[in-house]
Design a protein around this motif. Structure first.
Motif, PDB file in Angstrom:
ATOM      1  N   SER A 160       0.825  -1.196   0.000  1.00  0.00           N
ATOM      2  CA  SER A 160       0.000   0.000   0.000  1.00  0.00           C
ATOM      3  C   SER A 160       0.866   1.256   0.000  1.00  0.00           C
ATOM      4  CB  SER A 160      -0.924  -0.003   1.224  1.00  0.00           C
ATOM      5  OG  SER A 160      -1.688   1.190   1.294  1.00  0.00           O
ATOM      6  N   ASP A 161       1.957   1.235   0.766  1.00  0.00           N
ATOM      7  CA  ASP A 161       2.875   2.378   0.803  1.00  0.00           C
ATOM      8  C   ASP A 161       3.530   2.593  -0.560  1.00  0.00           C
ATOM      9  OD1 ASP A 161       4.401   4.481   2.173  1.00  0.00           O
ATOM     10  OD2 ASP A 161       6.106   3.140   1.913  1.00  0.00           O
ATOM     11  N   ILE A 162       3.945   1.502  -1.206  1.00  0.00           N
ATOM     12  CA  ILE A 162       4.555   1.606  -2.538  1.00  0.00           C
ATOM     13  C   ILE A 162       3.551   2.183  -3.535  1.00  0.00           C
ATOM     14  CG2 ILE A 162       5.513   0.283  -4.459  1.00  0.00           C
ATOM     15  CD1 ILE A 162       6.607  -1.695  -2.367  1.00  0.00           C
ATOM     16  N   PHE A 163       2.332   1.646  -3.511  1.00  0.00           N
ATOM     17  CA  PHE A 163       1.298   2.092  -4.440  1.00  0.00           C
ATOM     18  C   PHE A 163       1.015   3.585  -4.266  1.00  0.00           C
ATOM     19  CE2 PHE A 163      -3.200   2.973  -5.279  1.00  0.00           C
ATOM     20  CZ  PHE A 163      -3.288   2.588  -6.601  1.00  0.00           C
ATOM     21  N   ASN A 164       0.821   4.014  -3.012  1.00  0.00           N
ATOM     22  CA  ASN A 164       0.509   5.421  -2.745  1.00  0.00           C
ATOM     23  C   ASN A 164       1.676   6.332  -3.130  1.00  0.00           C
ATOM     24  OD1 ASN A 164      -2.073   4.891  -1.734  1.00  0.00           O
ATOM     25  ND2 ASN A 164      -1.308   4.557   0.333  1.00  0.00           N
ATOM     26  N   THR A 165       2.903   5.867  -2.857  1.00  0.00           N
ATOM     27  CA  THR A 165       4.081   6.666  -3.194  1.00  0.00           C
ATOM     28  C   THR A 165       4.169   6.907  -4.694  1.00  0.00           C
ATOM     29  OG1 THR A 165       5.321   5.843  -1.274  1.00  0.00           O
ATOM     30  CG2 THR A 165       6.607   6.743  -3.095  1.00  0.00           C
ATOM     31  N   VAL A 166       3.953   5.860  -5.470  1.00  0.00           N
ATOM     32  CA  VAL A 166       4.033   5.980  -6.928  1.00  0.00           C
ATOM     33  C   VAL A 166       2.872   6.814  -7.474  1.00  0.00           C
ATOM     34  CG1 VAL A 166       3.913   4.684  -9.096  1.00  0.00           C
ATOM     35  CG2 VAL A 166       5.346   3.853  -7.216  1.00  0.00           C
ATOM     36  N   GLN A 167       1.673   6.540  -6.994  1.00  0.00           N
ATOM     37  CA  GLN A 167       0.495   7.237  -7.513  1.00  0.00           C
ATOM     38  C   GLN A 167       0.506   8.728  -7.172  1.00  0.00           C
ATOM     39  OE1 GLN A 167      -1.895   6.036  -9.549  1.00  0.00           O
ATOM     40  NE2 GLN A 167      -0.759   4.121  -9.624  1.00  0.00           N
ATOM     41  N   ASN A 168       1.080   9.092  -6.032  1.00  0.00           N
ATOM     42  CA  ASN A 168       1.095  10.495  -5.615  1.00  0.00           C
ATOM     43  C   ASN A 168       2.239  11.288  -6.239  1.00  0.00           C
ATOM     44  OD1 ASN A 168      -1.154  10.183  -3.961  1.00  0.00           O
ATOM     45  ND2 ASN A 168       0.082   9.607  -2.180  1.00  0.00           N
ATOM     46  N   ALA A 169       3.141  10.606  -6.946  1.00  0.00           N
ATOM     47  CA  ALA A 169       4.251  11.294  -7.595  1.00  0.00           C
ATOM     48  C   ALA A 169       3.805  11.880  -8.930  1.00  0.00           C
ATOM     49  CB  ALA A 169       5.414  10.331  -7.810  1.00  0.00           C
ATOM     50  N   THR A 170       4.446  12.989  -9.329  1.00  0.00           N
ATOM     51  CA  THR A 170       4.187  13.538 -10.659  1.00  0.00           C
ATOM     52  C   THR A 170       4.606  12.526 -11.710  1.00  0.00           C
ATOM     53  OG1 THR A 170       4.583  15.765  -9.793  1.00  0.00           O
ATOM     54  CG2 THR A 170       4.615  15.487 -12.194  1.00  0.00           C
ATOM     55  N   TYR A 171       5.782  11.952 -11.516  1.00  0.00           N
ATOM     56  CA  TYR A 171       6.208  10.788 -12.293  1.00  0.00           C
ATOM     57  C   TYR A 171       7.315  10.083 -11.539  1.00  0.00           C
ATOM     58  CZ  TYR A 171       9.675  14.165 -14.116  1.00  0.00           C
ATOM     59  OH  TYR A 171      10.645  15.119 -14.240  1.00  0.00           O
ATOM     60  N   PHE A 172       7.690   8.898 -11.984  1.00  0.00           N
ATOM     61  CA  PHE A 172       8.689   8.088 -11.292  1.00  0.00           C
ATOM     62  C   PHE A 172       9.539   7.356 -12.314  1.00  0.00           C
ATOM     63  CE2 PHE A 172       5.632   4.890 -12.306  1.00  0.00           C
ATOM     64  CZ  PHE A 172       6.331   3.695 -12.374  1.00  0.00           C
ATOM     65  N   GLU A 173      10.636   6.803 -11.840  1.00  0.00           N
ATOM     66  CA  GLU A 173      11.490   5.944 -12.661  1.00  0.00           C
ATOM     67  C   GLU A 173      12.197   4.953 -11.748  1.00  0.00           C
ATOM     68  OE1 GLU A 173      14.545   8.146 -14.602  1.00  0.00           O
ATOM     69  OE2 GLU A 173      15.166   9.221 -12.796  1.00  0.00           O
ATOM     70  N   LEU A 174      12.690   3.877 -12.324  1.00  0.00           N
ATOM     71  CA  LEU A 174      13.431   2.880 -11.546  1.00  0.00           C
ATOM     72  C   LEU A 174      14.869   3.347 -11.355  1.00  0.00           C
ATOM     73  CD1 LEU A 174      12.195  -0.474 -13.118  1.00  0.00           C
ATOM     74  CD2 LEU A 174      11.206   0.838 -11.238  1.00  0.00           C
ATOM     75  N   GLN A 175      15.413   3.056 -10.189  1.00  0.00           N
ATOM     76  CA  GLN A 175      16.789   3.457  -9.894  1.00  0.00           C
ATOM     77  C   GLN A 175      17.789   2.538 -10.592  1.00  0.00           C
ATOM     78  OE1 GLN A 175      17.761   3.786  -5.758  1.00  0.00           O
ATOM     79  NE2 GLN A 175      15.932   4.956  -5.245  1.00  0.00           N
ATOM     80  N   PRO A 176      18.918   3.087 -11.004  1.00  0.00           N
ATOM     81  CA  PRO A 176      20.000   2.218 -11.474  1.00  0.00           C
ATOM     82  C   PRO A 176      20.501   1.352 -10.322  1.00  0.00           C
ATOM     83  CG  PRO A 176      20.383   4.513 -12.075  1.00  0.00           C
ATOM     84  CD  PRO A 176      19.242   4.512 -11.108  1.00  0.00           C
ATOM     85  N   VAL A 177      20.859   0.127 -10.621  1.00  0.00           N
ATOM     86  CA  VAL A 177      21.329  -0.798  -9.585  1.00  0.00           C
ATOM     87  C   VAL A 177      22.796  -0.524  -9.271  1.00  0.00           C
ATOM     88  CG1 VAL A 177      21.777  -3.217  -9.040  1.00  0.00           C
ATOM     89  CG2 VAL A 177      19.670  -2.566 -10.206  1.00  0.00           C
ATOM     90  N   GLU A 178      23.092  -0.276  -7.994  1.00  0.00           N
ATOM     91  CA  GLU A 178      24.463  -0.012  -7.570  1.00  0.00           C
ATOM     92  C   GLU A 178      25.117  -1.236  -6.945  1.00  0.00           C
ATOM     93  OE1 GLU A 178      24.303   3.322  -4.969  1.00  0.00           O
ATOM     94  OE2 GLU A 178      23.712   4.745  -6.535  1.00  0.00           O
ATOM     95  N   ASN A 179      24.311  -2.109  -6.356  1.00  0.00           N
ATOM     96  CA  ASN A 179      24.837  -3.307  -5.698  1.00  0.00           C
ATOM     97  C   ASN A 179      24.306  -4.544  -6.430  1.00  0.00           C
ATOM     98  OD1 ASN A 179      25.524  -5.433  -3.994  1.00  0.00           O
ATOM     99  ND2 ASN A 179      25.164  -4.257  -2.127  1.00  0.00           N
ATOM    100  N   GLU A 180      25.068  -5.015  -7.381  1.00  0.00           N
ATOM    101  CA  GLU A 180      24.634  -6.170  -8.180  1.00  0.00           C
ATOM    102  C   GLU A 180      24.519  -7.432  -7.347  1.00  0.00           C
ATOM    103  OE1 GLU A 180      23.531  -6.641 -11.128  1.00  0.00           O
ATOM    104  OE2 GLU A 180      23.759  -4.638 -11.979  1.00  0.00           O
ATOM    105  N   ASN A 181      25.365  -7.587  -6.329  1.00  0.00           N
ATOM    106  CA  ASN A 181      25.313  -8.785  -5.477  1.00  0.00           C
ATOM    107  C   ASN A 181      23.984  -8.857  -4.727  1.00  0.00           C
ATOM    108  OD1 ASN A 181      27.882  -9.652  -6.222  1.00  0.00           O
ATOM    109  ND2 ASN A 181      28.888  -8.518  -4.577  1.00  0.00           N
ATOM    110  N   HIS A 182      23.547  -7.710  -4.223  1.00  0.00           N
ATOM    111  CA  HIS A 182      22.264  -7.679  -3.513  1.00  0.00           C
ATOM    112  C   HIS A 182      21.123  -8.022  -4.463  1.00  0.00           C
ATOM    113  CE1 HIS A 182      19.482  -6.564  -0.358  1.00  0.00           C
ATOM    114  NE2 HIS A 182      18.827  -5.795  -1.213  1.00  0.00           N
ATOM    115  N   LYS A 183      21.172  -7.480  -5.642  1.00  0.00           N
ATOM    116  CA  LYS A 183      20.147  -7.784  -6.642  1.00  0.00           C
ATOM    117  C   LYS A 183      20.152  -9.263  -6.991  1.00  0.00           C
ATOM    118  CE  LYS A 183      18.934  -6.899 -11.473  1.00  0.00           C
ATOM    119  NZ  LYS A 183      19.217  -6.102 -12.695  1.00  0.00           N
ATOM    120  N   GLU A 184      21.331  -9.862  -7.141  1.00  0.00           N
ATOM    121  CA  GLU A 184      21.432 -11.278  -7.484  1.00  0.00           C
ATOM    122  C   GLU A 184      20.886 -12.157  -6.368  1.00  0.00           C
ATOM    123  OE1 GLU A 184      22.239 -12.855 -10.263  1.00  0.00           O
ATOM    124  OE2 GLU A 184      22.377 -10.909 -11.265  1.00  0.00           O
ATOM    125  N   ASP A 185      21.118 -11.768  -5.109  1.00  0.00           N
ATOM    126  CA  ASP A 185      20.566 -12.531  -3.982  1.00  0.00           C
ATOM    127  C   ASP A 185      19.045 -12.517  -4.026  1.00  0.00           C
ATOM    128  OD1 ASP A 185      23.014 -13.257  -2.947  1.00  0.00           O
ATOM    129  OD2 ASP A 185      23.120 -11.593  -1.527  1.00  0.00           O
TER     130      ASP A 185
END
Length: 239
Positions: free
Chosen positions: A66-91
């Motif tokens: 619900s927090d994610i949904f409200n955060t995105v919907q209340n933004a003028t626009y959004f984008e995905l962040q570039p990944v800085e920690n590939e190991n964390h993403k792989e886990d």
């Protein structure tokens, strides 16, 4: 007459006590009754605690989504962040893939790589506001499931280990969320386990990954894994 009066006044003197054999038999019968009852009682408590944990995990996951949904919907626009920690993403990718939450069975290798490359563990939101001089300003905020120098955390209960991944549909009209929620062990002691030996809490994402590697998607009573999606129309650069 005296004997009758004596028997009436002092009846215990004429009663025979329990023998050792009779006492042992009585104890054995008592144990035969009480042990199964105790076992059912303890099992009932364990089942209740596990059910309560599963309910709490569902509630926490709903709160985070619900927090994610409200955060995105209340933004003028959004984008995905570039990944800085590939190991964390792989886990995280390993957890969602091996648990079946992220299903690649029907995908080609090219499609798998395309999805993996688009996955991110954070978003940037942009909010257009007016200052006191009626001048438009665009404020950017980074949000992840963990605090960084350049971003904030999504809202969630600190007694839970919460993490996840995001990616957009091919037409940029849906935000797909892969969410992990599990009880967090913030103590120095080892993770607690239930009667069956299943981990009931986790210190890190690596702990969750170890359980998933060992069990796959079976018996995950203390780990909540979700894939969900919702419509968006404010993706930055989206058509």
């Amino acid at each position: 007459m005296r004997n009758k009066i004596g028997k009436f006044l002092f009846p215990l003197k004429t009663e025979r006590g329990l023998t050792l054999v009779e006492l042992l038999v009585a104890i054995a019968l008592f144990l035969l009754i009480i042990i199964p009852i105790s076992s059912y009682y303890i099992s009932g408590i364990s089942l209740y605690q596990r059910t309560q944990t599963e309910t709490n995990l569902r509630n926490e996951a709903d709160f985070v989504l619900s927090d994610i949904f409200n955060t995105v919907q209340n933004a003028t626009y959004f984008e995905l962040q570039p990944v800085e920690n590939e190991n964390h993403k792989e886990d995280l990718l390993s957890i969602f893939e091996k648990s079946g939450t992220l299903d690649f069975d029907s995908k080609s290798e090219e499609e798998k790589n395309a999805i993996k490359n688009k996955l991110s563990y954070g978003i940037f939101t942009y909010k257009l506001t007016l200052d006191k001089d009626n001048v438009s300003k665009l404020k950017r905020k980074g949000l992840q499931f963990f605090a960084t120098d350049t971003g904030e955390k999504f809202s969630y209960n600190p007694s839970y280990l919460v993490d996840g991944l995001f990616h957009l549909s091919d037409d940029n009209k849906k935000l797909i969320v892969y969410l992990l929620v599990a009880p967090k062990n913030s103590r120095e002691e080892e993770n607690r386990t239930d009667r069956s030996g299943e981990d009931m809490e986790f210190k890190t994402i690596e702990d969750v990954k170890d359980v998933i590697n060992a069990k796959g998607n079976t018996s995950l009573h203390y780990i909540r894994l979700i894939r969900t999606e919702f419509a968006v129309n404010n993706f930055k650069g989206g058509e």
